[in-house]
Write a protein that holds these residues in place. Structure first.
Motif, PDB file in Angstrom:
ATOM      1  N   LYS A   1     -32.396 -15.906  10.939  1.00 55.65           N
ATOM      2  CA  LYS A   1     -33.236 -16.672  10.031  1.00 55.65           C
ATOM      3  C   LYS A   1     -32.899 -16.207   8.621  1.00 55.65           C
ATOM      4  N   ILE A   2     -32.622 -17.165   7.740  1.00 54.67           N
ATOM      5  CA  ILE A   2     -32.126 -16.847   6.403  1.00 54.67           C
ATOM      6  C   ILE A   2     -33.113 -17.352   5.350  1.00 54.67           C
ATOM      7  N   LEU A   3     -33.553 -16.463   4.510  1.00 50.40           N
ATOM      8  CA  LEU A   3     -34.474 -16.794   3.424  1.00 50.40           C
ATOM      9  C   LEU A   3     -33.763 -16.622   2.089  1.00 50.40           C
ATOM     10  N   GLU A   4     -33.775 -17.673   1.272  1.00 50.49           N
ATOM     11  CA  GLU A   4     -33.255 -17.597  -0.094  1.00 50.49           C
ATOM     12  C   GLU A   4     -34.400 -17.850  -1.055  1.00 50.49           C
ATOM     13  N   VAL A   5     -34.634 -16.913  -1.942  1.00 50.91           N
ATOM     14  CA  VAL A   5     -35.688 -17.033  -2.941  1.00 50.91           C
ATOM     15  C   VAL A   5     -35.033 -17.185  -4.306  1.00 50.91           C
TER      16      VAL A   5
END
Length: 265
Positions: free
Chosen positions: A172-176
């Motif tokens: 799971k990849i989160l980009e902020v």
């Protein structure tokens, strides 16, 4: 102040009604405060304000479950950060999805294209990321080679412009995306990317920390279309491509199109 006081004075003070009441209030605040860094500060205060010989008795009154009391009394001064992490993770996890702090180990983290690393501590086995409901922030500690202290990376809701969250295979990849630059040593950037194992329920924590920030299931689908159906993970200049499951989606609205332009600009 208490460190320089005689032991008999400290013991007498710790057993006074006012002091006992203060400690109980601090212990109660641990589950209410909703911020990991503040939980650490409260835990340190509780340790400093109770002599070690009395700590087990106090902890038994503060925490109804013996495992919590045991984890607290096991905190060692010389390994405070790692022992406190063990204690707080156990305490927070007990409350499930109603907890005020969600903590998940990540696989990798990046500031723009530069990889960030967990603090160098032999007892710290995981690279922890904290989702703080009370303060609406995502935070994690990273190694600071120029300083003996751990450096805190702080992503408050007020400076987050948009975020993108996708599941790609077993990750799971989160980009902020930040509205203002973030600095770490000589590195400065506006995009923080964090990669987790797919087993962790990141989405629940995200929607509670950033409830009103631009990111929805429809936006995720649109972003997948922009990427031609592929999920790309960029790590240290190397691209690792993983195929995501094709999904049917409607044409983006004007608001979603604006957000896509922000993300892909």
């Amino acid at each position: 102040m208490l460190d320089s006081s005689p032991k008999d004075i400290r013991k007498k003070l710790c057993q006074s009604d006012d002091h006992v009441g203060l400690l109980e209030d601090l212990a109660k605040a641990l589950t209410d405060i909703g911020d990991y860094e503040m939980q650490v500060a409260i835990s340190e205060a509780l340790c400093r304000m109770t002599p070690r010989k009395l700590r087990e008795d106090f902890a038994g009154k503060w925490f109804h479950f013996r495992s919590f009391a045991s984890a607290f009394t096991s905190i060692r001064d010389k390994d405070f950060e790692t022992d406190c992490r063990t204690f707080l993770n156990e305490l927070n996890s007990y409350f499930g999805n109603s907890r005020r702090v969600f903590s998940f180990p990540c696989i990798q983290a990046f500031l723009d294209s530069a990889e960030l690393f967990k603090p160098e501590d032999e007892f710290l086995k995981e690279f922890w990321v904290d989702f703080n409901i009370g303060t609406s922030t995502i935070s994690f500690f990273v190694n600071d080679p120029k300083n003996t202290l751990w450096e805190l990376i702080h992503l408050p809701k007020d400076v987050v412009s948009v975020y993108n969250f996708q599941e790609c295979g077993d990750q799971k990849i989160l980009e902020v995306h930040m509205s203002t630059p973030l600095s770490h040593g000589e590195i400065t950037g506006k995009i923080v990317k964090i990669i987790f194992s797919a087993e962790h329920n990141i989405q629940t924590a995200l929607t509670r920390v950033f409830p009103d920030k631009p990111q929805s299931s429809s936006l995720s689908k649109v972003l997948e279309a922009v990427q031609s159906g592929d999920c790309l993970t960029k790590m240290e200049g190397t691209q690792h491509e993983q195929t995501s499951v094709p999904q049917t989606f409607a044409s983006p609205s004007a608001a979603e199109t604006k957000v896509i332009h922000q993300v892909t600009r």
